[in-house]
Scaffold this motif. Structure first.
Motif, short mmCIF file in Angstrom:
data_model
loop_
_atom_site.label_atom_id
_atom_site.label_comp_id
_atom_site.label_asym_id
_atom_site.label_seq_id
_atom_site.Cartn_x
_atom_site.Cartn_y
_atom_site.Cartn_z
N ASN A 46 0.84 -1.19 0.00
CA ASN A 46 0.00 0.00 0.00
C ASN A 46 0.88 1.25 0.00
O ASN A 46 1.65 1.46 0.92
N CYS A 47 0.76 2.04 -1.06
CA CYS A 47 1.56 3.27 -1.13
C CYS A 47 1.01 4.27 -0.11
O CYS A 47 -0.15 4.65 -0.18
N PRO A 48 1.85 4.71 0.86
CA PRO A 48 1.33 5.60 1.89
C PRO A 48 0.96 6.99 1.37
O PRO A 48 0.29 7.75 2.06
N TYR A 49 1.37 7.31 0.13
CA TYR A 49 1.04 8.62 -0.43
C TYR A 49 -0.26 8.57 -1.24
O TYR A 49 -1.10 9.45 -1.16
N CYS A 50 -0.40 7.53 -2.08
CA CYS A 50 -1.59 7.38 -2.92
C CYS A 50 -2.72 6.66 -2.18
O CYS A 50 -3.88 6.80 -2.54
N GLY A 51 -2.35 5.82 -1.23
CA GLY A 51 -3.35 5.01 -0.55
C GLY A 51 -3.82 3.82 -1.37
O GLY A 51 -4.77 3.14 -0.99
N ARG A 83 9.77 2.19 -4.33
CA ARG A 83 9.34 3.40 -5.03
C ARG A 83 8.11 3.08 -5.86
O ARG A 83 8.09 2.09 -6.61
N HIS A 84 7.09 3.93 -5.74
CA HIS A 84 5.85 3.75 -6.51
C HIS A 84 6.09 4.32 -7.91
O HIS A 84 5.56 5.36 -8.29
N ILE A 85 6.87 3.56 -8.67
CA ILE A 85 7.47 4.13 -9.88
C ILE A 85 6.45 4.37 -11.00
O ILE A 85 6.56 5.33 -11.75
N GLY A 128 3.35 4.94 -10.33
CA GLY A 128 2.28 5.75 -9.73
C GLY A 128 2.78 7.14 -9.42
O GLY A 128 3.22 7.86 -10.31
N CYS A 129 2.77 7.50 -8.13
CA CYS A 129 3.11 8.87 -7.74
C CYS A 129 4.60 9.16 -7.88
O CYS A 129 5.01 10.31 -7.81
N GLY A 130 5.42 8.10 -8.02
CA GLY A 130 6.86 8.32 -8.17
C GLY A 130 7.61 8.48 -6.87
O GLY A 130 8.83 8.62 -6.88
ZN LIG Z 1 2.05 6.29 -4.66
#
Ligand SMILES: [Zn+2]
Lengths: 187, 109
Positions: free
Chosen positions: B5-10, B57-59, B61-63
Protein backbone atom coordinates in the motif's frame (compact mmCIF):
# COMPACT_ATOMS: atom_id res chain seq x y z
CA UNK A 1 3.70 28.56 -36.24
CA UNK A 2 3.22 24.92 -37.12
CA UNK A 3 -0.14 23.18 -36.88
CA UNK A 4 -0.40 20.93 -33.84
CA UNK A 5 -1.51 17.37 -34.58
CA UNK A 6 -2.39 14.73 -32.01
CA UNK A 7 -0.34 11.52 -31.78
CA UNK A 8 -2.85 9.27 -33.56
CA UNK A 9 -4.81 11.97 -35.41
CA UNK A 10 -8.17 10.84 -34.09
CA UNK A 11 -7.81 7.09 -34.70
CA UNK A 12 -10.89 4.98 -33.87
CA UNK A 13 -11.22 1.23 -33.31
CA UNK A 14 -15.00 0.76 -33.31
CA UNK A 15 -16.79 -2.09 -31.57
CA UNK A 16 -19.02 -2.91 -28.62
CA UNK A 17 -16.25 -1.19 -26.71
CA UNK A 18 -14.82 1.55 -28.88
CA UNK A 19 -11.25 2.81 -28.47
CA UNK A 20 -10.93 6.36 -29.72
CA UNK A 21 -8.10 8.83 -29.62
CA UNK A 22 -9.24 12.06 -27.99
CA UNK A 23 -7.37 14.35 -30.39
CA UNK A 24 -5.66 17.52 -29.25
CA UNK A 25 -5.97 18.05 -25.51
CA UNK A 26 -4.40 20.79 -23.45
CA UNK A 27 -2.51 19.29 -20.50
CA UNK A 28 -0.65 21.25 -17.86
CA UNK A 29 1.52 19.69 -15.20
CA UNK A 30 1.39 21.76 -12.04
CA UNK A 31 3.80 20.93 -9.23
CA UNK A 32 3.83 22.69 -5.91
CA UNK A 33 2.31 22.69 -2.44
CA UNK A 34 -1.14 21.19 -3.03
CA UNK A 35 -2.38 22.45 0.32
CA UNK A 36 -1.78 26.06 -0.70
CA UNK A 37 -5.03 28.03 -1.05
CA UNK A 38 -3.78 30.06 -4.04
CA UNK A 39 -2.76 26.91 -5.91
CA UNK A 40 -6.15 25.33 -5.30
CA UNK A 41 -8.07 28.40 -6.39
CA UNK A 42 -5.89 28.77 -9.51
CA UNK A 43 -6.74 25.18 -10.49
CA UNK A 44 -10.42 25.86 -10.01
CA UNK A 45 -10.21 29.14 -11.90
CA UNK A 46 -8.71 27.65 -15.08
CA UNK A 47 -10.92 24.52 -15.23
CA UNK A 48 -14.12 25.22 -13.31
CA UNK A 49 -13.61 21.83 -11.63
CA UNK A 50 -13.38 21.29 -7.88
CA UNK A 51 -9.91 20.61 -6.44
CA UNK A 52 -9.45 16.81 -6.41
CA UNK A 53 -8.87 14.69 -3.34
CA UNK A 54 -6.08 12.06 -3.27
CA UNK A 55 -6.63 9.51 -6.06
CA UNK A 56 -9.43 11.49 -7.67
CA UNK A 57 -10.15 13.31 -10.91
CA UNK A 58 -12.74 16.07 -11.01
CA UNK A 59 -14.40 17.16 -14.24
CA UNK A 60 -16.19 20.14 -15.67
CA UNK A 61 -17.24 19.15 -19.18
CA UNK A 62 -13.98 18.33 -20.98
CA UNK A 63 -11.90 20.23 -18.42
CA UNK A 64 -10.48 18.22 -15.56
CA UNK A 65 -8.13 18.18 -12.58
CA UNK A 66 -6.37 14.99 -11.54
CA UNK A 67 -4.31 14.13 -8.45
CA UNK A 68 -1.00 12.82 -9.82
CA UNK A 69 1.14 12.74 -6.65
CA UNK A 70 1.43 14.56 -3.30
CA UNK A 71 2.92 17.53 -5.14
CA UNK A 72 1.51 17.28 -8.66
CA UNK A 73 -1.81 18.08 -10.32
CA UNK A 74 -2.71 17.42 -13.93
CA UNK A 75 -4.83 20.16 -15.48
CA UNK A 76 -6.91 19.51 -18.61
CA UNK A 77 -8.14 22.49 -20.61
CA UNK A 78 -8.89 22.96 -24.33
CA UNK A 79 -5.66 22.73 -26.37
CA UNK A 80 -6.02 26.32 -27.61
CA UNK A 81 -6.47 27.64 -24.04
CA UNK A 82 -3.29 26.09 -22.61
CA UNK A 83 -1.00 29.12 -22.85
CA UNK A 84 -3.65 31.43 -21.37
CA UNK A 85 -4.27 28.98 -18.51
CA UNK A 86 -0.55 28.82 -17.69
CA UNK A 87 -0.34 32.61 -17.75
CA UNK A 88 -3.24 32.71 -15.28
CA UNK A 89 -1.50 30.19 -12.98
CA UNK A 90 1.81 32.08 -13.21
CA UNK A 91 0.03 35.27 -12.17
CA UNK A 92 -1.78 33.60 -9.27
CA UNK A 93 1.31 31.81 -7.92
CA UNK A 94 3.87 34.57 -8.48
CA UNK A 95 6.53 34.36 -5.77
CA UNK A 96 5.55 30.81 -4.76
CA UNK A 97 7.68 27.69 -5.28
CA UNK A 98 5.87 25.89 -8.11
CA UNK A 99 6.17 24.69 -11.70
CA UNK A 100 3.51 24.91 -14.42
CA UNK A 101 4.45 23.36 -17.73
CA UNK A 102 2.58 22.73 -20.96
CA UNK A 103 2.87 18.99 -21.68
CA UNK A 104 -0.07 18.80 -24.11
CA UNK A 105 1.98 17.63 -27.07
CA UNK A 106 4.13 15.21 -25.04
CA UNK A 107 1.12 13.03 -24.33
CA UNK A 108 -1.88 11.33 -25.90
CA UNK A 109 -5.46 11.02 -24.68
CA UNK A 110 -7.45 7.88 -25.52
CA UNK A 111 -11.06 7.03 -24.62
CA UNK A 112 -12.34 3.52 -24.00
CA UNK A 113 -16.12 3.58 -24.33
CA UNK A 114 -18.68 0.83 -23.99
CA UNK A 115 -20.44 -1.66 -21.76
CA UNK A 116 -17.41 -3.75 -20.77
CA UNK A 117 -14.79 -0.95 -20.86
CA UNK A 118 -14.00 -1.83 -17.23
CA UNK A 119 -12.86 -5.29 -18.32
CA UNK A 120 -10.82 -3.93 -21.23
CA UNK A 121 -8.85 -1.81 -18.74
CA UNK A 122 -8.54 -4.68 -16.26
CA UNK A 123 -6.90 -6.85 -18.91
CA UNK A 124 -3.98 -4.41 -19.16
CA UNK A 125 -3.59 -2.79 -15.72
CA UNK A 126 -2.59 -4.38 -12.37
CA UNK A 127 -5.43 -2.51 -10.69
CA UNK A 128 -8.55 -3.74 -8.89
CA UNK A 129 -11.24 -2.31 -11.17
CA UNK A 130 -14.19 -3.96 -9.45
CA UNK A 131 -17.15 -1.54 -9.25
CA UNK A 132 -16.90 -1.64 -5.46
CA UNK A 133 -13.39 -0.14 -5.55
CA UNK A 134 -13.19 1.92 -8.78
CA UNK A 135 -15.92 4.35 -9.76
CA UNK A 136 -16.37 7.45 -11.93
CA UNK A 137 -14.09 10.14 -10.54
CA UNK A 138 -11.45 7.66 -9.39
CA UNK A 139 -8.03 8.28 -10.93
CA UNK A 140 -5.04 5.96 -11.09
CA UNK A 141 -1.47 6.14 -12.37
CA UNK A 142 -0.18 2.69 -13.24
CA UNK A 143 0.96 0.72 -16.26
CA UNK A 144 -1.02 -0.58 -19.24
CA UNK A 145 0.77 -3.63 -20.57
CA UNK A 146 4.37 -2.47 -20.69
CA UNK A 147 3.99 1.30 -20.55
CA UNK A 148 3.22 3.96 -17.96
CA UNK A 149 -0.28 5.39 -18.15
CA UNK A 150 -2.92 7.17 -16.11
CA UNK A 151 -6.66 6.75 -16.35
CA UNK A 152 -9.92 7.78 -14.78
CA UNK A 153 -13.56 6.95 -15.27
CA UNK A 154 -15.62 9.71 -16.85
CA UNK A 155 -18.86 7.79 -16.38
CA UNK A 156 -20.02 4.19 -15.85
CA UNK A 157 -18.99 3.12 -19.38
CA UNK A 158 -16.10 5.44 -20.23
CA UNK A 159 -12.44 5.47 -19.28
CA UNK A 160 -10.09 8.29 -20.24
CA UNK A 161 -6.47 7.16 -20.65
CA UNK A 162 -3.35 9.30 -20.82
CA UNK A 163 0.04 8.01 -21.97
CA UNK A 164 3.24 9.40 -23.41
CA UNK A 165 2.98 10.36 -27.08
CA UNK A 166 5.85 8.03 -28.01
CA UNK A 167 3.84 5.00 -26.83
CA UNK A 168 0.41 6.17 -28.02
CA UNK A 169 0.37 3.65 -30.87
CA UNK A 170 1.24 0.75 -28.54
CA UNK A 171 -1.36 1.87 -25.97
CA UNK A 172 -4.10 2.33 -28.60
CA UNK A 173 -3.43 -1.05 -30.22
CA UNK A 174 -3.25 -2.83 -26.84
CA UNK A 175 -6.58 -1.32 -25.80
CA UNK A 176 -8.15 -2.10 -29.19
CA UNK A 177 -6.95 -5.73 -28.97
CA UNK A 178 -8.29 -6.04 -25.41
CA UNK A 179 -11.63 -4.61 -26.58
CA UNK A 180 -11.78 -6.93 -29.59
CA UNK A 181 -11.15 -9.89 -27.29
CA UNK A 182 -14.59 -9.31 -25.82
CA UNK A 183 -16.08 -9.29 -22.36
CA UNK A 184 -14.75 -11.58 -19.64
CA UNK A 185 -17.91 -11.41 -17.53
CA UNK A 186 -15.91 -11.09 -14.30
CA UNK A 187 -17.37 -7.83 -13.03
CA UNK B 1 2.82 -11.60 -5.82
CA UNK B 2 3.72 -8.80 -3.45
CA UNK B 3 1.19 -6.01 -2.93
CA UNK B 4 2.22 -2.89 -1.01
CA UNK B 5 0.00 0.00 0.00
CA UNK B 6 1.56 3.27 -1.13
CA UNK B 7 1.33 5.60 1.89
CA UNK B 8 1.04 8.62 -0.43
CA UNK B 9 -1.59 7.38 -2.92
CA UNK B 10 -3.35 5.01 -0.55
CA UNK B 11 -3.62 2.43 -3.34
CA UNK B 12 -2.67 -1.22 -3.08
CA UNK B 13 0.08 -1.28 -5.65
CA UNK B 14 1.03 -4.49 -7.37
CA UNK B 15 4.73 -5.40 -7.34
CA UNK B 16 4.88 -4.56 -11.06
CA UNK B 17 3.77 -0.98 -10.26
CA UNK B 18 6.71 -0.64 -7.88
CA UNK B 19 10.48 -0.69 -7.92
CA UNK B 20 12.57 -2.15 -5.10
CA UNK B 21 15.10 0.37 -3.80
CA UNK B 22 17.09 -1.74 -1.36
CA UNK B 23 17.60 -1.73 2.38
CA UNK B 24 15.87 0.91 4.50
CA UNK B 25 17.28 3.26 7.13
CA UNK B 26 20.90 3.24 5.91
CA UNK B 27 23.10 5.79 7.61
CA UNK B 28 25.17 7.62 5.05
CA UNK B 29 28.91 7.76 5.56
CA UNK B 30 30.52 10.28 3.25
CA UNK B 31 33.52 12.63 3.37
CA UNK B 32 35.25 12.44 6.74
CA UNK B 33 34.25 8.85 7.45
CA UNK B 34 36.74 6.03 7.85
CA UNK B 35 37.41 3.59 5.03
CA UNK B 36 35.65 0.83 6.97
CA UNK B 37 32.55 2.96 7.55
CA UNK B 38 32.42 3.96 3.90
CA UNK B 39 32.94 0.37 2.76
CA UNK B 40 30.11 -0.86 4.98
CA UNK B 41 27.82 1.97 3.87
CA UNK B 42 28.38 1.03 0.24
CA UNK B 43 28.46 -2.75 0.41
CA UNK B 44 27.30 -4.26 3.72
CA UNK B 45 23.63 -5.20 3.61
CA UNK B 46 21.37 -7.24 5.83
CA UNK B 47 19.89 -10.33 4.26
CA UNK B 48 17.54 -11.68 6.91
CA UNK B 49 15.19 -14.60 6.76
CA UNK B 50 12.21 -12.99 8.43
CA UNK B 51 11.54 -9.38 9.41
CA UNK B 52 13.05 -6.90 6.96
CA UNK B 53 12.82 -3.19 6.26
CA UNK B 54 13.07 -1.95 2.70
CA UNK B 55 12.68 1.12 0.55
CA UNK B 56 10.32 0.91 -2.38
CA UNK B 57 9.34 3.40 -5.03
CA UNK B 58 5.85 3.75 -6.51
CA UNK B 59 7.47 4.13 -9.88
CA UNK B 60 4.41 3.73 -12.15
CA UNK B 61 2.28 5.75 -9.73
CA UNK B 62 3.11 8.87 -7.74
CA UNK B 63 6.86 8.32 -8.17
CA UNK B 64 7.53 8.68 -4.44
CA UNK B 65 9.82 6.56 -2.28
CA UNK B 66 8.35 4.90 0.80
CA UNK B 67 9.31 2.32 3.42
CA UNK B 68 7.94 -1.19 3.84
CA UNK B 69 8.28 -3.70 6.68
CA UNK B 70 7.74 -7.29 5.63
CA UNK B 71 8.79 -10.88 6.20
CA UNK B 72 11.17 -12.21 3.56
CA UNK B 73 10.21 -15.80 4.31
CA UNK B 74 6.40 -15.55 4.09
CA UNK B 75 5.95 -12.23 2.21
CA UNK B 76 3.67 -11.09 5.05
CA UNK B 77 3.56 -7.30 4.94
CA UNK B 78 3.58 -5.63 8.37
CA UNK B 79 3.01 -2.18 6.95
CA UNK B 80 4.28 0.68 4.82
CA UNK B 81 5.21 4.16 5.98
CA UNK B 82 6.58 7.51 4.90
CA UNK B 83 10.12 7.92 3.59
CA UNK B 84 10.52 11.03 5.73
CA UNK B 85 11.57 9.20 8.88
CA UNK B 86 14.76 7.73 10.35
CA UNK B 87 13.05 4.77 12.00
CA UNK B 88 9.85 2.73 11.72
CA UNK B 89 6.77 4.20 13.46
CA UNK B 90 5.80 2.54 16.76
CA UNK B 91 2.58 1.17 15.21
CA UNK B 92 4.61 -0.77 12.65
CA UNK B 93 6.94 -2.11 15.35
CA UNK B 94 3.91 -3.16 17.43
CA UNK B 95 2.43 -5.02 14.44
CA UNK B 96 5.70 -6.89 13.94
CA UNK B 97 5.99 -7.72 17.65
CA UNK B 98 2.48 -9.19 17.59
CA UNK B 99 3.38 -11.44 14.64
CA UNK B 100 7.08 -12.14 15.40
CA UNK B 101 7.73 -11.77 19.17
CA UNK B 102 11.38 -11.09 19.96
CA UNK B 103 12.26 -9.80 16.48
CA UNK B 104 15.21 -7.51 15.91
CA UNK B 105 16.67 -5.80 12.86
CA UNK B 106 19.68 -3.49 12.94
CA UNK B 107 19.14 -1.11 15.85
CA UNK B 108 15.40 -1.78 15.97
CA UNK B 109 13.45 -4.33 17.99
ZN1 LIG C 1 2.05 6.29 -4.66
Amino acid sequence: MSNAVSALQGAVAPGEVTVREGGLQGMITLRGDLSHAKLKSACKAVTGAAFPAVGQATMNGDNALAWMSPDEILILVPHTDTAAAIAKIDKALKGQHYLAENLSDARALIFVEGTYSREVMAKLAPVDLHPSTFQPGDFRRTRLGQVAAAFWMKDDDTFAVICFRSVADYTFKSLAAAAKGGAVGHF
Amino acid sequence: MLTLNCPYCGVNADETDLHGEGEAHLKRHGPGSSDDEFHDYLFQRQNPKGVHFERWRHIYGCGKFFHAARCTATLQVFGTYSAQTLEPPQAIKDTITAARPGWSWGDFS
